[in-house]
Design a protein around this motif. Sequence first.
Motif, PDB file in Angstrom:
ATOM      1  N   PRO A 193      -2.140  65.588  28.426  1.00  0.00           N
ATOM      2  CA  PRO A 193      -1.283  64.978  27.382  1.00  0.00           C
ATOM      3  C   PRO A 193      -1.345  63.021  27.677  1.00  0.00           C
ATOM      4  CG  PRO A 193      -0.008  66.474  28.236  1.00  0.00           C
ATOM      5  CD  PRO A 193      -1.178  66.630  29.028  1.00  0.00           C
ATOM      6  N   GLY A 194      -1.599  62.343  26.659  1.00  0.00           N
ATOM      7  CA  GLY A 194      -1.582  60.984  26.694  1.00  0.00           C
ATOM      8  C   GLY A 194      -2.764  60.260  27.565  1.00  0.00           C
ATOM      9  N   ARG A 195      -4.072  61.122  27.711  1.00  0.00           N
ATOM     10  CA  ARG A 195      -5.125  60.632  28.449  1.00  0.00           C
ATOM     11  C   ARG A 195      -6.317  60.810  27.224  1.00  0.00           C
ATOM     12  NH1 ARG A 195      -5.554  59.233  34.038  1.00  0.00           N
ATOM     13  NH2 ARG A 195      -7.688  59.667  33.304  1.00  0.00           N
ATOM     14  N   PHE A 196      -7.205  60.154  27.480  1.00  0.00           N
ATOM     15  CA  PHE A 196      -8.279  60.257  26.402  1.00  0.00           C
ATOM     16  C   PHE A 196      -9.788  59.907  26.973  1.00  0.00           C
ATOM     17  CE2 PHE A 196      -5.312  59.640  23.116  1.00  0.00           C
ATOM     18  CZ  PHE A 196      -4.183  59.001  23.774  1.00  0.00           C
ATOM     19  N   PRO A 197      -9.872  60.545  28.306  1.00  0.00           N
ATOM     20  CA  PRO A 197     -11.282  60.514  28.834  1.00  0.00           C
ATOM     21  C   PRO A 197     -12.404  61.333  27.902  1.00  0.00           C
ATOM     22  CG  PRO A 197     -10.087  61.925  30.119  1.00  0.00           C
ATOM     23  CD  PRO A 197      -9.079  61.408  29.089  1.00  0.00           C
ATOM     24  N   LEU A 248      -5.653  66.419  12.555  1.00  0.00           N
ATOM     25  CA  LEU A 248      -5.669  65.067  13.124  1.00  0.00           C
ATOM     26  C   LEU A 248      -4.929  65.080  14.216  1.00  0.00           C
ATOM     27  CD1 LEU A 248      -5.181  63.322   9.553  1.00  0.00           C
ATOM     28  CD2 LEU A 248      -7.146  63.246  11.135  1.00  0.00           C
ATOM     29  N   ASN A 249      -3.919  65.906  14.427  1.00  0.00           N
ATOM     30  CA  ASN A 249      -3.101  65.956  15.746  1.00  0.00           C
ATOM     31  C   ASN A 249      -4.081  66.210  16.988  1.00  0.00           C
ATOM     32  OD1 ASN A 249      -0.482  65.139  14.586  1.00  0.00           O
ATOM     33  ND2 ASN A 249       0.169  67.112  14.239  1.00  0.00           N
ATOM     34  N   ASP A 250      -5.155  66.597  16.717  1.00  0.00           N
ATOM     35  CA  ASP A 250      -6.001  66.698  17.878  1.00  0.00           C
ATOM     36  C   ASP A 250      -6.373  65.318  18.404  1.00  0.00           C
ATOM     37  OD1 ASP A 250      -6.848  69.732  18.618  1.00  0.00           O
ATOM     38  OD2 ASP A 250      -6.639  69.723  16.416  1.00  0.00           O
ATOM     39  N   LEU A 251      -6.392  64.641  17.480  1.00  0.00           N
ATOM     40  CA  LEU A 251      -6.729  63.137  18.029  1.00  0.00           C
ATOM     41  C   LEU A 251      -5.578  62.850  18.753  1.00  0.00           C
ATOM     42  CD1 LEU A 251      -8.415  61.801  14.616  1.00  0.00           C
ATOM     43  CD2 LEU A 251      -9.591  62.379  17.048  1.00  0.00           C
ATOM     44  N   SER A 252      -4.409  62.691  18.008  1.00  0.00           N
ATOM     45  CA  SER A 252      -3.358  62.395  18.740  1.00  0.00           C
ATOM     46  C   SER A 252      -2.190  62.712  17.897  1.00  0.00           C
ATOM     47  CB  SER A 252      -3.315  60.726  19.008  1.00  0.00           C
ATOM     48  OG  SER A 252      -2.024  60.354  19.614  1.00  0.00           O
ATOM     49  N   GLY A 253      -0.899  62.981  18.330  1.00  0.00           N
ATOM     50  CA  GLY A 253       0.435  63.325  17.521  1.00  0.00           C
ATOM     51  C   GLY A 253       0.871  62.109  17.107  1.00  0.00           C
ATOM     52  N   HIS A 254       0.676  61.096  17.642  1.00  0.00           N
ATOM     53  CA  HIS A 254       1.279  59.750  17.385  1.00  0.00           C
ATOM     54  C   HIS A 254       0.358  58.820  16.467  1.00  0.00           C
ATOM     55  CE1 HIS A 254       2.396  55.564  18.138  1.00  0.00           C
ATOM     56  NE2 HIS A 254       3.486  55.798  18.608  1.00  0.00           N
ATOM     57  N   ARG A 255       1.045  58.733  15.305  1.00  0.00           N
ATOM     58  CA  ARG A 255       0.053  57.949  14.202  1.00  0.00           C
ATOM     59  C   ARG A 255      -0.436  56.775  14.419  1.00  0.00           C
ATOM     60  NH1 ARG A 255       4.485  58.048   9.548  1.00  0.00           N
ATOM     61  NH2 ARG A 255       3.279  56.167   9.128  1.00  0.00           N
ATOM     62  N   LEU A 256       0.079  55.919  15.175  1.00  0.00           N
ATOM     63  CA  LEU A 256      -0.494  54.812  15.617  1.00  0.00           C
ATOM     64  C   LEU A 256      -1.698  54.899  16.430  1.00  0.00           C
ATOM     65  CD1 LEU A 256      -0.479  51.478  15.002  1.00  0.00           C
ATOM     66  CD2 LEU A 256       1.037  51.443  17.080  1.00  0.00           C
ATOM     67  N   ILE A 257      -1.687  55.670  17.230  1.00  0.00           N
ATOM     68  CA  ILE A 257      -2.864  55.968  18.523  1.00  0.00           C
ATOM     69  C   ILE A 257      -4.024  56.739  17.565  1.00  0.00           C
ATOM     70  CG2 ILE A 257      -3.727  57.180  20.303  1.00  0.00           C
ATOM     71  CD1 ILE A 257      -0.811  56.615  21.563  1.00  0.00           C
ATOM     72  N   ASP A 280      -2.799  57.564   4.874  1.00  0.00           N
ATOM     73  CA  ASP A 280      -1.534  57.283   5.243  1.00  0.00           C
ATOM     74  C   ASP A 280      -1.671  55.600   5.614  1.00  0.00           C
ATOM     75  OD1 ASP A 280       0.728  56.699   7.032  1.00  0.00           O
ATOM     76  OD2 ASP A 280      -0.330  57.699   8.866  1.00  0.00           O
ATOM     77  N   THR A 281      -1.322  55.072   4.310  1.00  0.00           N
ATOM     78  CA  THR A 281      -1.447  53.511   4.482  1.00  0.00           C
ATOM     79  C   THR A 281      -0.589  52.738   5.299  1.00  0.00           C
ATOM     80  OG1 THR A 281       0.063  53.375   2.440  1.00  0.00           O
ATOM     81  CG2 THR A 281      -2.384  53.581   2.010  1.00  0.00           C
ATOM     82  N   SER A 282       0.552  53.382   5.488  1.00  0.00           N
ATOM     83  CA  SER A 282       1.628  52.869   6.527  1.00  0.00           C
ATOM     84  C   SER A 282       1.340  52.630   7.751  1.00  0.00           C
ATOM     85  CB  SER A 282       2.979  53.636   6.354  1.00  0.00           C
ATOM     86  OG  SER A 282       2.866  54.604   6.906  1.00  0.00           O
ATOM     87  N   THR A 283       0.279  53.655   8.166  1.00  0.00           N
ATOM     88  CA  THR A 283      -0.261  53.526   9.494  1.00  0.00           C
ATOM     89  C   THR A 283      -1.425  52.442   9.646  1.00  0.00           C
ATOM     90  OG1 THR A 283       0.190  56.219   9.841  1.00  0.00           O
ATOM     91  CG2 THR A 283      -1.425  54.956  11.334  1.00  0.00           C
ATOM     92  N   ALA A 284      -2.114  52.386   8.417  1.00  0.00           N
ATOM     93  CA  ALA A 284      -3.146  51.208   8.415  1.00  0.00           C
ATOM     94  C   ALA A 284      -2.835  49.761   8.591  1.00  0.00           C
ATOM     95  CB  ALA A 284      -3.894  51.341   7.149  1.00  0.00           C
ATOM     96  N   ALA A 288      -1.063  46.552  21.372  1.00  0.00           N
ATOM     97  CA  ALA A 288      -0.231  47.652  22.180  1.00  0.00           C
ATOM     98  C   ALA A 288      -1.048  48.840  22.273  1.00  0.00           C
ATOM     99  CB  ALA A 288       1.036  47.794  21.444  1.00  0.00           C
ATOM    100  N   VAL A 289      -1.683  49.213  21.332  1.00  0.00           N
ATOM    101  CA  VAL A 289      -2.452  50.547  21.648  1.00  0.00           C
ATOM    102  C   VAL A 289      -3.706  50.421  22.478  1.00  0.00           C
ATOM    103  CG1 VAL A 289      -3.533  52.151  20.073  1.00  0.00           C
ATOM    104  CG2 VAL A 289      -1.576  51.487  19.066  1.00  0.00           C
ATOM    105  N   GLU A 290      -4.304  49.090  22.165  1.00  0.00           N
ATOM    106  CA  GLU A 290      -5.699  48.952  22.961  1.00  0.00           C
ATOM    107  C   GLU A 290      -4.934  49.017  24.398  1.00  0.00           C
ATOM    108  OE1 GLU A 290      -9.438  48.281  23.297  1.00  0.00           O
ATOM    109  OE2 GLU A 290      -8.725  47.485  21.527  1.00  0.00           O
TER     110      GLU A 290
END
Length: 138
Positions: free
Chosen positions: A47-51, A73-82, A117-121, A130-132
């Motif tokens: 969780p929280g890692r992306f190697p 899409l949650n397989d990428l991340s459950g956090h919308r911004l990430i 999801d335009t709000s995320t865009a 912050a995400v970077e």
Amino acid sequence: MEPLMYGYMRLHDGEADQAIRDREKAMKRFAEAEGYHLVTIFYEDEPGRFPAFTELLDELQRAEAYDVVVPTLNDLSGHRLIRSFMLEKLEDLAGAAVHVMGAKHEKSTARPGRLGDTSTADAIDHDEDAVETVFRQH
């Protein structure tokens, strides 16, 4: 020759081996039904890692492949911004399109907002630094 497709999925603590195999088989069936050859699946297991995501980006560029399948899409991340940041990286670095199993209308280029999801865009424009930072820390 069929175009190449790569899979990406996040493994969950306590997930049964059979459930993982079922998702793998579903990804392979999806790729074949869409006319692709599923080369390999990249697995994220912490969780929280992306190697594995970094490896996927590198492989897409190396192989000049342009398609990725995810179970959700949650397989990428459950956090919308990430998740939006990851979709943006798939398009910007690899020119890849993301295909979501069972959601034919969700196939698109990986630009944030094109998956409805335009709000995320909008949010990613304000919080990209912050995400970077999150990705650089891992």
